[in-house]
Structure formats: structure tokens, C-alpha cells
Design an enzyme around this catalytic site. Structure first.
Site, PDB file in Angstrom:
ATOM      1  N   SER A 685       0.813  -1.081  -0.027  1.00 24.14           N
ATOM      2  CA  SER A 685      -0.057  -0.123   0.042  1.00 24.14           C
ATOM      3  C   SER A 685       0.812   1.106   0.022  1.00 24.14           C
ATOM      4  O   SER A 685       0.454   2.295  -0.121  1.00 24.14           O
ATOM      5  CB  SER A 685      -1.004  -0.186   1.233  1.00 24.14           C
ATOM      6  OG  SER A 685      -0.321  -0.140   2.394  1.00 24.14           O
ATOM      7  N   LYS A 728      -6.547   3.898   8.386  1.00 21.80           N
ATOM      8  CA  LYS A 728      -5.555   4.780   8.046  1.00 21.80           C
ATOM      9  C   LYS A 728      -6.232   6.005   7.953  1.00 21.80           C
ATOM     10  O   LYS A 728      -5.362   7.053   8.344  1.00 21.80           O
ATOM     11  CB  LYS A 728      -5.291   4.489   6.670  1.00 21.80           C
ATOM     12  CG  LYS A 728      -4.606   3.143   6.381  1.00 21.80           C
ATOM     13  CD  LYS A 728      -4.252   2.533   4.721  1.00 21.80           C
ATOM     14  CE  LYS A 728      -3.454   1.314   4.874  1.00 21.80           C
ATOM     15  NZ  LYS A 728      -2.984   0.802   3.665  1.00 21.80           N
TER      16      LYS A 728
END
Length: 825
Positions: A685, A728
Site C-alpha cells: 500500500s 488509515k
């Protein structure tokens, strides 16, 4: 006519004699026998014989129980005997001693008034000769000698007498009396006229008896040795029992057996379990109470009778009351609460209480374990918890077999015994921390436990029988799914618990943590006042976590210090804890709220990552120096992270013309990529973050300090979706960034993100790396791409957002597949 046929008469051997029927007794020729006579006919026959030559005919009854036999109920072949002595007894019976003379056969009955009178024919005794008969007689004598030696039922004089017999018939009639034969077998031998055949039959009987006697001798020797070993212990035990009886003490062992039988009768055991318990109780009765095996059996019975066979608690199916319990114990967690209420609704409609198997996955401190306890309260079930962290032995789940010393049932059976119910809420805590070694794989043993199709017949090694786990509601907890094998994951219903937002932490602290720590510290409402701003500062500057565990510790520290001050200074007014007082009580702040830089920087990008502790913001730095095209990466980086860095470099080299770089620019520089502050970074990611840092460092373009990003990159620059979006975005909000770039394929995941988080930051979906550079670099697009570019920058997301309360139900309307350009929200 009493017999089927009448043989031709022989005047020389035919005689008329009184008959004395015998019961369970056969008299052979050449044998002296004494017996008691009590029937009137038998005494009359005996008196008749004593009037004449004292000879009488003795024949055995076919049925010993017949009191007055008829002629057909007496065997045809018998013995002519001489009455030697008659003794009258006080009870009107007669004891008689007879001496067997010759075999005879009844021809017919003459009279049966006072006694039986029969006409008999004496049977001749052949005298076979020849080597075969001699050899047979020798074998019979040897067998008789061996038999007497083993049995010790005859005196040495009898052995000498038998050895001196020369006639085959007399030998057979003499040795037969020493064998323990049935009446029918003796009658068959008496009726056999051929001495040779009688000897063959007797030899077979002697050989069989000798084999049995040899086996008995071996058994006696073995038992004697065993008794010698345990004789002292047994003797002392018998003495102890005798002393207890003399003192009047109760027999504890018998009382224990009675108690076990009563418990077994009261328990609702399954048929298999009841049969096993009854068998073990019978086995225990035959054992010495002091033996080791008796202790093993007693422990097994204690476990069997302590289990909740057929015992269930009544489920609470009131959805309103269940919701109140869940809301009172936990703030938020709407998806998990909704799943529990769905289960109760289905159970209420169908009447089937099949237990779901939930797996709560989330970072530490978000309330997974306490939520399982709340589920038990909401459903009115017993609660039992088993910690699986560090378990590496398969027997911990299935139990040990009883052949091992100190064997115990597995944790599943022990948990049910502790709960006292067959339908508890059973928490398997930290299921991702299971280990495997040479003793087995505990996760494989859980496959049967956590499979609704199989756990109805769960077999524990210690119990060695089936136990029904189908009514148990299993709840598992884990920090991440990587530690759970795929077959085990397939049996679980995964429910993810993300970290709390700042607003949720403030609400949890106000509703639950502050009152709890005040109570633990002995403080009351008139002793302390903690402002909302003080709690917010503790959350921002003293904790950095997805859950609230560290927040609770810090609040506990504040309460302890206030309690000390109240006790020392005798303060009557409440102590007010505001923002300024927090630093005095807790010291220097450990974290800086809002970690963005003061100004835009070249090669410095804010990345977002997911860890087992929740989401974090990861700063990634890149720098270039003169060199030969080498790449250096520092920090504790995983293999996937390094591959993402290589993909970023390849993308930039492919786009070198559009970026205004020379074709061989790479050969004149060395690239250094560094990831500070975070331990153990890995995953794809960070692809767009690495690419942005590399492009910024090589081209000299500064990166906006208020932008964070996450997304996987391909060699062609496509942005791929990632996981852990909610965590996140929570980390980005806590760090104070203004804009977050996410893959467009993750827009549908925004429905799980709280509205307050989406309102605090601007979320922009992107499809291509060109879009990322356009949004992240603090220079105009024309300066970035000096050649033709086919891609355009993405627009801020303007899709559906969840309600203010995370507990509200999701209607199912997802974000549209295409998001039109719009203003940031």
C-alpha cells in the site's frame, strides 16, 4: 412292557434282585461306595436284600429331581452290588456301604409294590489281550500317575494298587472314580461293555484334566508371585480397615461409591455416557481403594459427573433489553451489535438456538474480550473464557488420554465444566497466537470445535466419548487474520473492529473510563473534576493507539495522583483537572499532535499504513546524490515494501520523457529511500507514496505537507485498491493532515468511515500515478509533465457518507461507480 425290546434270556446269568434307584451317583464294579438312603421304597429294597444273600441292583435315575421314579425313568444298565454295612440314623434315614460286583442290564420289572423288583442279566466282562491293549493300559496308568501327582487326590497306596492291576476292565472301573465327571458321562462309561473302548475314553479324560491342572498350576504360581509383591500393602490396608471399624469410623470408600451412583442417577447423561459411568463404577467396586488405578477411575468419574449434561440456560430473546445491555457496556461497535441482535431475532422466530461462530478481529484495546462478556449478558448465557495465546499442544484442546499420568480433559471440556451449562458464550481469546510444534497443531484440533456440522459429536480424548457442542456460542478474538490458518478462517464469521476516533475515545472516557478509575481510586464526584479539554489532550499527546487501553492507564495515573493530594492536604473542594494540569500530572507529552511539517519539503511524503495496533502515518523520505545508479533502502523494511520501491523507480524511468528527464539520468545519481519511526514496515500500500517521494527527490519538486496517501502501484502507474482504509483515515485525522489520496476502487469502503472523519479531511480518489503527482506536488501540473499526458487528475470524492452515529443501520446504498468532479468536502 417297560423297555423297547427284550433280549434272549440266559438262565446262567439271569437273576431277580431288588432295585435301589440312585440320584446323581453311579456305582462301578470293584468299587466300595457309601451313601444315604431315605426314600421308603429304597429302604424297603435294602431290607429285602438283607433278608437274602445281601445282593442288590443299583441303577441311576435319569432325572435326579424325581422323587418317585417310574421304571422308564431308570437307566437300563447298572451294577450288582453286595451290601457290606447298614447303619440306621436318627432322622429315619439309612447309611449303607456297598461293594460293586458286576455289570448287569434290566430285562424287565417284576413288581413295584413296596419296592422295585427287577429281573437282570449280568453282562460278561471281556478280557482283551494283545500289544495294543497292553500299550493302552500302560498309557492309562501313566496318565493316572501324572493326574494324581498334580491333583494330589489319592494316596500312594492307591497308585501302587492301580499299577498292580492286570485286567483292562478292572483298571478302567478303578481309576474312573478319581475323575470329576458328570453323571451322564459316568453312566456312559458304565454302559460301555468293551473294556478297550472304556480305556480309550478314560485316557482322553485324563489328558484333558492334566492340561487343565497344568494351567491351574501356572496361574497359581503367577498369582502367588503377585501376592508376594502386594502382600505387605494388602496386609497393612486390611489392618487399617479393621482399626477404622473398631473406632467406629465410616467406610469412606463405600460412601463415595454410593455418592457417585446417586450423582449418576440424577444427571441427564447421554446413553453412551451413562453406560460408560456405570461400567466405571462397577470397575471401581472391584478395585482396592488405595490402588493407583482406583484414583484414575475416581478422577474420571468426577469429571464425567461434573459436566453439564443436558443443562441449558434460557436465552433472552428480548431485542430491546439485549440492545440496552450492549449499549450500556460499549460505545459504538454498531456492526457487531447488529450481528448479535440478528442472531437473537432469528432464534426468536425459528426457535432453533444454533450458535454462530464469530471472530472479532481488531487492534488491542478496542473491547473485543469485554464485548464477548457483554454478549453473554445480553443473551442471558453463562460466560467462559479460554486464553489460547502460546498454546502449542494439540492435547490442550482435545485432552490427554487416560493412559498418561496426570491426564486431564482439554480446555473445551474444562471450560464447560466451569460454566455449568451446555450453551454458554465460549470465548477463545487470541486465536491468532496459536503455535504448532512436534506435539501437534492446536488450530487443526479447533477445526472440529468450530464447525457447526461437526461439533455436535466432539470427542475429547480424556472422555473418550462424544459431547454435544452445537448449542455453544463460540466467540473468537484476534489482532490480525495472518496468524489464523485458511481452513479455520473458513469456519469463522469475521467481524472487524477498527480503531476509535478521537470523538469516540472522548465519549468512552467520559461514560466508562473516568467513572471506573474514580471508583478504583476511591474518589467521588466532589473530589475531582476532569474537563473535556484535559481528556482530549491526554488522547492527543499521551496516547497513540487504536483502542483505549493506554488512555485508561493515563486516567488511572491522574486519579491516583489526585487521591494522594486529597488525602495529604485534606482538600474539601473538588480538584479541577484542565489542559494545563495534565502536563503537571503526567509529565512531558509523549506525542506531538499533528505531525505534518511546517513547510513543503522535497522527497518527504506522508504515507498511511495499517498495523495490528491500528492505523499509523508513516513519513517516507527519499534523497539523491551523485553516483552510478545504485539504490539504497534503510529502515526495517519487508520484501513487499522493497518490491514496491523497485516498481516506483521503474515507473519513473518509463515516464522520464514526460517528467523532463534525460533518458540516462539514472546512471548519474544514487537514490536513498528511508522510512523512520516505524518498526517492521511491509505491504504494497506504500506504492504511490514511494513513487511520489522518488519523483520529488529526482525532479526537485516539493511535496505538499498537508497531503497523505495510500495505494498500490503497478509498473504502468495504475493505482490499485488497498485494505484497512478506515484505520488509515483515522490515523490521518489524528495526524492533522488536510487531504488524503485513496484508490478509486476503495470509494465503496467509505461507508464504514464515520462522518466526522470524512468531514475533518478531504478525500480524493485517484486512478493513476499522474493524478497522485498532480495532487501531491506543490508545483503546477505543467511543470511536472513537460510532455503529452493522457491522464487527468481525480476529483475529490462526493459520495455517500454514513450517519453521525456508527450504530445506525446501513441501508445498502453504496457509492456510485463513477464520481463526478466536485468540491472537496
Amino acid at each position: 412292557m417297560f423297555f423297547r425290546e427284550r433280549r434272549p434270556s440266559n438262565p446262567n446269568r439271569e437273576r431277580r434282585l431288588p432295585l435301589l434307584p440312585l440320584r446323581e451317583l453311579v456305582v462301578f464294579p470293584h468299587a466300595a461306595v457309601s451313601f444315604i438312603v431315605g426314600r421308603e421304597r429304597s429302604i424297603a429294597a435294602l431290607n429285602e436284600a438283607m433278608k437274602g444273600d445281601k445282593e442288590i441292583f443299583l441303577a441311576t435315575q435319569r432325572e435326579a429331581g424325581t422323587r418317585e421314579p417310574t421304571p422308564s425313568e431308570v437307566h437300563e444298565v447298572g451294577t450288582v452290588a453286595s451290601v457290606v454295612q447298614v447303619m440306621r440314623l436318627p432322622d429315619a434315614t439309612v447309611k449303607v456301604l456297598v461293594d460293586g460286583l458286576r455289570r448287569a442290564r434290566i430285562l424287565h420289572f417284576v413288581g413295584e409294590q413296596e419296592h422295585f423288583l427287577v429281573e437282570v442279566e449280568e453282562l460278561p466282562e471281556p478280557a482283551p489281550a494283545g500289544p495294543e491293549t497292553v500299550a493302552l493300559m500302560r498309557q492309562v496308568k501313566e496318565a493316572f500317575d501324572e493326574f494324581v501327582r498334580l491333583n494330589k487326590s489319592a494316596t500312594p497306596d492307591v497308585i501302587v494298587q492301580v499299577q498292580a492291576i492286570e485286567e483292562a476292565g478292572r483298571l478302567a472301573d478303578t481309576v474312573v472314580r478319581h475323575l470329576q465327571l458328570k453323571t451322564e458321562q459316568r453312566q456312559e462309561l458304565l454302559a460301555q461293555e468293551d473294556p478297550h473302548k472304556r480305556l480309550e475314553t478314560l485316557l482322553a479324560f485324563f489328558q484333558a484334566e492334566i492340561e487343565v491342572l497344568l494351567v491351574e498350576r501356572k496361574l497359581k504360581t503367577r498369582v502367588k508371585k503377585s501376592m508376594e509383591r502386594s502382600q505387605k500393602e494388602h496386609y497393612l490396608h486390611e489392618q487399617m480397615q479393621a482399626i477404622q471399624k473398631e473406632l467406629g469410623d465410616k467406610d469412606e470408600f463405600r460412601s463415595e461409591l454410593t455418592e457417585l451412583e446417586q450423582k449418576a442417577a440424577e444427571r441427564k447423561l447421554s446413553p453412551e455416557a451413562r453406560e460408560r459411568v456405570e461400567r466405571e463404577v462397577r470397575k471401581l467396586k472391584m478395585m482396592s481403594p488405595m490402588s493407583a488405578e482406583a484414583a484414575v477411575v475416581r478422577n474420571y468419574l468426577d469429571v464425567m459427573l461434573a459436566l453439564p449434561w443436558g443443562e441449558f440456560t434460557e436465552d433472552r430473546v428480548d431485542l430491546v433489553a439485549a440492545r440496552e445491555v450492549l449499549d450500556a457496556d460499549h460505545f459504538g461497535l454498531g456492526r457487531v451489535k447488529s450481528r448479535i441482535l440478528e442472531y437473537l431475532a432469528v432464534a426468536s422466530l425459528t426457535g432453533k438456538l444454533s450458535g454462530p461462530i464469530l471472530c472479532l478481529v481488531g487492534p488491542p484495546g478496542v473491547g473485543k474480550t469485554s464485548l464477548a462478556r457483554s454478549i453473554a449478558r445480553a443473551t442471558n448465557r453463562k460466560f467462559v473464557r479460554v486464553a489460547l495465546g502460546g498454546v502449542r499442544d494439540e492435547a490442550e484442546i482435545r485432552g490427554h488420554r487416560r493412559t498418561y499420568i496426570g491426564a486431564l480433559p482439554g480446555k473445551i471440556i474444562q471450560g464447560l465444566r466451569k460454566a455449568g451449562s451446555s450453551n454458554p458464550v465460549f470465548l477463545l481469546d487470541e486465536i491468532d497466537k496459536l503455535n504448532a510444534d512436534f506435539r501437534g497443531d492446536p488450530s487443526s484440533a479447533l477445526l472440529e470445535v468450530l464447525d457447526p456440522e461437526q461439533n455436535g459429536t466432539f470427542n475429547d480424548h480424556y472422555l473418550d466419548l462424544d459431547y454435544d457442542l452445537s448449542k455453544v456460542m463460540f466467540v473468537c478474538t484476534a489482532n490480525n487474520l495472518q496468524g489464523i490458518p485458511a481452513p479455520l478462517q473458513d469456519r469463522l464469521e469475521i467481524v472487524r473492529l477498527a480503531g476509535y476516533t478521537e470523538a469516540e475515545k472522548l465519549a468512552i472516557a467520559r461514560r466508562y473510563l473516568v467513572p471506573k478509575q474514580m471508583d478504583n481510586s476511591g474518589l467521588k464526584a466532589e473530589n475531582i473534576r476532569i474537563s473535556r479539554e484535559a481528556v482530549a489532550r491526554i488522547v492527543r499527546e499521551y496516547t497513540r493507539e487504536a483502542g483505549v487501553r493506554n488512555l485508561e492507564r493515563e486516567l488511572a495515573t491522574v486519579c491516583r495522583k489526585v487521591a494522594r493530594r486529597v488525602l495529604a492536604k485534606k482538600i474539601d473542594r473538588p480538584v479541577r483537572i484542565d489542559e494545563a494540569a495534565v502536563e503537571k500530572l503526567l509529565g512531558v507529552p509523549r506525542h506531538r499532535h499533528g505531525r505534518v511539517l511546517d513547510r513543503d519539503a522535497i522527497g518527504f511524503v506522508n504515507g498511511l499504513a495499517w498495523t495490528a495496533a491500528g492505523g499509523v502515518m508513516v513519513p517516507i523520505e527519499a534523497a539523491t546524490v551523485r553516483g552510478t545508479g545504485r539504490t539504497k533502502m534503510t529502515g526495517q523494511l519487508g520484501n513487499v515494501f522493497r518490491e514496491s520501491c523497485e516498481a516506483a523507480i521503474t515507473y519513473m524511468r518509463l515516464r522520464s520523457a514526460e517528467l523532463g528527464l534525460k533518458e540516462d539520468f539514472w546512471q548519474a545519481i544514487d537514490l536513498h529511500v528511508h522510512v523512520p519511526e516505524l518498526w517492521g514496515v511491509d505491504g504494497p500500500s506504500a506504492g504511490i507514496t514511494l513513487t511520489t517521494a522518488v519523483v520529488s527527490a529526482v525532479c526537485g519538486f516539493p511535496v505538499r505537507r498537508d497531503v497523505a496517501m495510500t495505494g498500490e502501484i503497478t509498473l504502468r502507474g495504475q493505482v490499485r485498491p488497498i485494505g484497512g482504509l478506515k484505520e488509515k483515515l483515522l490515523a490521518a485525522q489524528q495526524a492533522g493532515v488536510a487531504i488524503v489520496l485513496i484508490p478509486r476502487d476503495n470509494v465503496a469502503d467509505l461507508r464504514d468511515v464515520p462522518r466526522k472523519v470524512q468531514e475533518a479531511i478531504t478525500i480524493i480518489p485517484v486512478d493513476h500515478m499522474d493524478d497522485v503527482l498532480t495532487q501531491a506536488l506543490a508545483v503546477p501540473r505543467a511543470r511536472i509533465f513537460r510532455g503529452p499526458v493522457e491522464h487527468v487528475a481525480g476529483a475529490p470524492v462526493d459520495g455517500p457518507r454514513p450517519a453521525d452515529n456508527e450504530d445506525d443501520e446501513v441501508t445498502g446504498d453504496g457509492a456510485p461507480s463513477h464520481l463526478p468532479p466536485g468540491e472537496p468536502v
